[in-house]
Design an enzyme around this catalytic site. Structure first.
Site, PDB file in Angstrom:
ATOM      1  N   ASP A 145      -2.440   5.680  -3.115  1.00  9.78           N
ATOM      2  CA  ASP A 145      -2.848   6.638  -2.079  1.00  9.78           C
ATOM      3  C   ASP A 145      -1.696   7.556  -1.697  1.00  9.78           C
ATOM      4  O   ASP A 145      -1.876   8.487  -0.920  1.00  9.78           O
ATOM      5  CB  ASP A 145      -3.350   5.895  -0.836  1.00  9.78           C
ATOM      6  CG  ASP A 145      -4.814   5.500  -0.988  1.00  9.78           C
ATOM      7  OD1 ASP A 145      -5.483   6.037  -1.885  1.00  9.78           O
ATOM      8  OD2 ASP A 145      -5.289   4.654  -0.198  1.00  9.78           O
ATOM      9  N   TRP A 150       0.856  -1.188   0.000  1.00 10.21           N
ATOM     10  CA  TRP A 150       0.000   0.000   0.000  1.00 10.21           C
ATOM     11  C   TRP A 150       0.900   1.249   0.000  1.00 10.21           C
ATOM     12  O   TRP A 150       1.901   1.306   0.694  1.00 10.21           O
ATOM     13  CB  TRP A 150      -0.908  -0.010   1.251  1.00 10.21           C
ATOM     14  CG  TRP A 150      -1.689   1.269   1.359  1.00 10.21           C
ATOM     15  CD1 TRP A 150      -2.816   1.603   0.670  1.00 10.21           C
ATOM     16  CD2 TRP A 150      -1.382   2.386   2.191  1.00 10.21           C
ATOM     17  NE1 TRP A 150      -3.226   2.860   1.003  1.00 10.21           N
ATOM     18  CE2 TRP A 150      -2.362   3.368   1.942  1.00 10.21           C
ATOM     19  CE3 TRP A 150      -0.368   2.672   3.105  1.00 10.21           C
ATOM     20  CZ2 TRP A 150      -2.369   4.608   2.583  1.00 10.21           C
ATOM     21  CZ3 TRP A 150      -0.363   3.904   3.746  1.00 10.21           C
ATOM     22  CH2 TRP A 150      -1.362   4.852   3.489  1.00 10.21           C
ATOM     23  N   ASP A 186     -14.159   2.012  -5.595  1.00  7.28           N
ATOM     24  CA  ASP A 186     -13.049   1.616  -4.726  1.00  7.28           C
ATOM     25  C   ASP A 186     -13.204   0.157  -4.294  1.00  7.28           C
ATOM     26  O   ASP A 186     -14.285  -0.446  -4.404  1.00  7.28           O
ATOM     27  CB  ASP A 186     -13.037   2.546  -3.503  1.00  7.28           C
ATOM     28  CG  ASP A 186     -11.639   2.748  -2.941  1.00  7.28           C
ATOM     29  OD1 ASP A 186     -10.752   1.931  -3.209  1.00  7.28           O
ATOM     30  OD2 ASP A 186     -11.461   3.741  -2.205  1.00  7.28           O
TER      31      ASP A 186
END
Ligand code: GLA
Length: 767
Positions: free
Chosen positions: A575, A226, A505
């Site tokens: 992100d 991530w 998402d």
């Protein structure tokens, strides 16, 4: 006993094959040479050859590489060398099967390398062996039912379908190969048809295999986590197996459905590069195995772990598509081939070739703490600065004020969205802006009305406490009633106001594979069926709302893959919007995917993921390489930053056509050199180029840095159109060959994280 007689040459059928070049398009052709039994697929610069050998009609990989004039290549399969062909010497059948370069392999009959197809019969046996039966060649390309895939018209591509069979199992395997007139790609897929009288379990169905000699290759794969997706990793191909894969129910942050193998001396501009990329978004396996004799078997497809598909008599199973690529023009050639293929033959819809609206997303601006007033404050300020769309992110539905609740309850929370959604959207439209919304349709929160009503709609193993991720479960979309319910709820929201963009998402990976909707002998189908269900829902969405701009997302960039690009022309890349981190993330992404697909925003500083502060200009230059937008509270950022937004908006409008449509060249990667990053986008007609240069770390006592800018017309002269922005570059006029081979000197810049753009235009074509 073997089946040579039953399957010998006499049984071969050829429908629609042609040995002469199609006049319509000299760039591509597919022929079958009856005499030497070789198929040859010619793309603009490559040839891909498959041969049929022996009385048993084994299908072998013959050649893949630079375009060849001849198809007299059957000797490459070494069938005349020991170990012998089984029909000549069945004594060494296993030796033969274990060395022959199989085009698509069977299992458990003597080829001990990892195979592409495995089955289990009702009696529990696992052997499978494939032989050529017939083929057809046709213009165009068929769609793959229920799956994303490349496409093209009859003038744009051609397809070869080879039918193979295991006569004992009565299993037919259709190998499909499509080539394109404008790009050096071979799109492969596999369909299995059960022509027998009883069900069979498919325990592994990979989509493509290339069995070739190792030429001291290096393997390239993409890795991450991530907020740091798709870092490029290069390492030698060695004996044994090297693989990447995902068993997370998504293509994943961690590894990527891509691999390349290249000669060690290959550069950005020269050398052999082979690659495979999977047009699929679920579990995958990508593997290279080097055998005892130095051949390699590269393979890609659905990961066999937890996969078991029951194929009833008469039933068929379609495996997803793998794009195979060869470039003699190094890694840059590979990249530009992929970009071209995906821009022209994968991405669909109204925004395919269009500039996207500059959006502002409220996630990092407000997280869950927003209401109508706050959003309208942001919109008012944003519209005055030239931003074109407001996107309302997570937190507008159910009673969701943090990430612990309400997924599944897709009803507007009017205590936050005061006056209702239509009022908010109308107000935003009145400001001259479009409106977009965030959804996460595949999930269900335990704290939701939906879960209270339907606890069995979550994917879980009966008798076990379900494993939560971000405090949510995954919905079992293999059940039609679940898909329909969620789709209708979201569609009702989209119909209730003028919503022109959706961010779809997916914030947790799958686990606990168990469906209350599938029988015991079909539980192994769950993960693939879930991916098919996702595709069905997105197809439904873009069909019902054809003007919608869909952006896929998965906790940042965990599902950035060609499968999702078939439904959405852009995907949120990560992100992590820190300008420095993004240099690596975007370089890894752009190794395969066009810049037009990379969701990229200017965010606030200190950056929310790394805490770094970079200049606002640099954040703009880095976001310019993608779709461009803002991820900040424009009412709260420093005045000096805010004042730069109109210039950034103008910059986007000036350069986006070039960035979206041009040819991308990597020049220097910060991840390799630790000091600076540089890339260029060159117009197809070579009339202009935009070079982005970011000095990540300043260096003391250092002279100018030489960079070479490829891709322009070597004989034309170019000037730096924006030379006034960088007066230290004293020479402003260069020939294309000078830029490519001699390069230019980039003056030292004082400080870290400093970015610059250089816009080269033809001397005669001043802006
Ligand atoms: C994911 C996305 C973010 C944001 C949040 C909302 O992490 O990548 O951009 O939408 O979800 O929960």
């Amino acid at each position: 006993m073997h089946r040579a007689n039953a399957l010998g040459r006499g049984n071969r059928k050829c429908s629609g094959c042609t040995a002469k070049t199609t006049e319509r398009n000299q760039n591509m052709n597919i022929i079958y040479n009856e005499k030497n039994r070789v198929f040859k697929l010619d793309t603009p610069h490559t040839s891909y050859c498959i041969g049929v050998v022996d009385e048993e009609n084994f299908l072998g990989h013959v050649y893949y590489g630079r375009k060849l004039g001849s198809d007299d290549l059957a000797y490459l399969m070494r069938t005349g060398e020991p170990p012998f062909v089984p029909s000549e010497n069945n004594r060494d059948r296993t030796s033969f099967l274990d060395t022959f370069p199989m085009e698509y392999t069977g299992h458990n009959l003597g080829d001990y390398r990892e195979g592409t197809l495995s089955v289990r019969t009702l009696s529990g046996h696992t052997g499978v062996s494939l032989s050529y039966v017939s083929h057809s060649i046709y213009d165009g390309k068929k769609a793959l039912e229920g799956l994303p895939a490349t496409f093209g018209g009859k003038d744009e591509c051609k397809t070869l379908e080879i039918i193979c069979e295991d006569p004992v199992l009565k299993l037919q395997v259709v190998l499909s190969y499509s080539i394109f007139a404008d790009t050096d790609a071979v799109a492969r897929s596999v369909r299995i048809v059960n022509q027998g009288g009883e069900a069979v379990y498919l325990t592994k169905v990979l989509s493509a295999c290339i069995d070739m000699d190792n030429d001291n290759y290096e393997m390239i794969t993409l890795h991450g986590s991530w907020a740091r997706e798709r870092a490029i990793q290069t390492y030698p191909v060695r004996k044994g197996k090297q693989s990447v894969g995902s068993v997370r129910g998504e293509s994943s942050h961690q590894e990527h459905p891509f691999m390349a193998w290249k000669s060690r001396t290959a550069t950005e501009e020269t050398g052999d590069v082979y690659a495979m990329n999977f047009v699929y978004s679920g579990n995958f396996l990508a593997q290279i195995e080097e055998s005892q004799f130095g051949s390699i078997r590269a393979m890609m497809g659905i990961h066999p772990e937890d996969f078991c598909w029951k194929l009833e008599p008469g039933g068929s199973f379609q495996a997803p598509e793998v794009i195979c690529m060869y470039s003699a023009g190094g890694l840059g050639g590979m990249t530009r081939n992929f970009h071209e293929l995906y821009r022209n033959h994968l991405i669909r819809g109204m925004y395919k070739d269009k500039k996207r609206p500059i959006l502002i997303n409220n996630w990092e601006a407000t997280y869950f703490d927003f209401d109508t007033d706050k959003l309208l404050d942001i919109a008012r300020q944003a519209s005055a600065l030239g931003i074109e769309m407001l996107v309302m992110d997570d937190g507008w539905f159910g009673h969701r004020d943090d990430d612990n609740s309400s997924l599944g309850d897709w009803f507007v929370n009017e205590s936050k969205i005061k006056g209702g959604l239509k009022y908010l959207v109308d107000e935003v439209n009145r400001l001259g802006m479009k409106f977009g919304i965030w959804v996460e349709p595949e999930m269900i929160s335990p704290d939701s009305d939906l879960y209270k009503e339907h606890p069995d709609w979550a994917i879980q193993i009966p008798g076990r406490v379900g494993s939560l991720g971000r405090n949510q479960y995954v919905l079992d979309l293999t059940r039609k009633e679940v898909r329909d319910c969620i789709y209708e709820r979201i569609a009702a929201v989209l119909r209730s106001a003028n919503i022109e963009y959706v961010k779809w998402d997916m914030n947790r990976q799958l686990s606990d594979f168990g469906s209350f909707g599938l029988p015991a002998d079909r539980q192994g189908e769950l993960v693939h069926r879930q991916t098919l269900a996702l595709y069905e829902m997105q197809e439904r969405l873009i069909t019902d709302f054809p003007n919608l701009l869909l952006e896929n997302c998965s906790g940042g960039g965990a599902r950035f893959d060609p499968g999702m690009l078939y439904y959405s022309p852009q995907i949120w890349c990560s992100d992590d919007a820190d300008a420095v981190e993004r240099l690596s993330i975007q370089a890894g992404t752009a190794l395969i995917y066009p810049l037009s697909t990379m969701g990229a925003h200017v965010s606030d500083c200190p950056n929310h993921t790394v805490g770094r502060t970079t200049p606002f200009e640099t954040r703009g230059y880095v976001a310019l390489a993608g779709t461009f937008g803002y991820e900040l509270d424009v009412t709260k950022i420093p005045e000096a930053d805010r004042e730069m937004i109109p210039d950034q908006v103008a910059m986007y409008h000036k350069y986006n056509d070039l960035v979206r449509q041009g040819d991308y060249y990597r020049i220097a990667r910060y991840a390799d050199n630790h000091f600076y990053d540089c890339y260029a986008v060159v117009a197809k007609d070579k009339s202009e180029a935009l070079v982005t240069y970011v000095q990540v770390l300043g260096r003391p006592n250092f002279h100018s840095r030489r960079i070479r800018i490829p891709g322009l017309d070597p004989e034309k002269t170019y000037v730096i159109e924006n030379a006034a922005d960088w007066p230290e570059i004293r020479q402003t006029e260069y020939r294309g060959d000078t830029l490519h081979y001699a390069g230019i000197n980039i003056p030292p810049i004082s400080g870290d994280f400093k970015g610059r753009l250089l816009h080269f235009v033809l001397r005669s074509h001043q802006f």
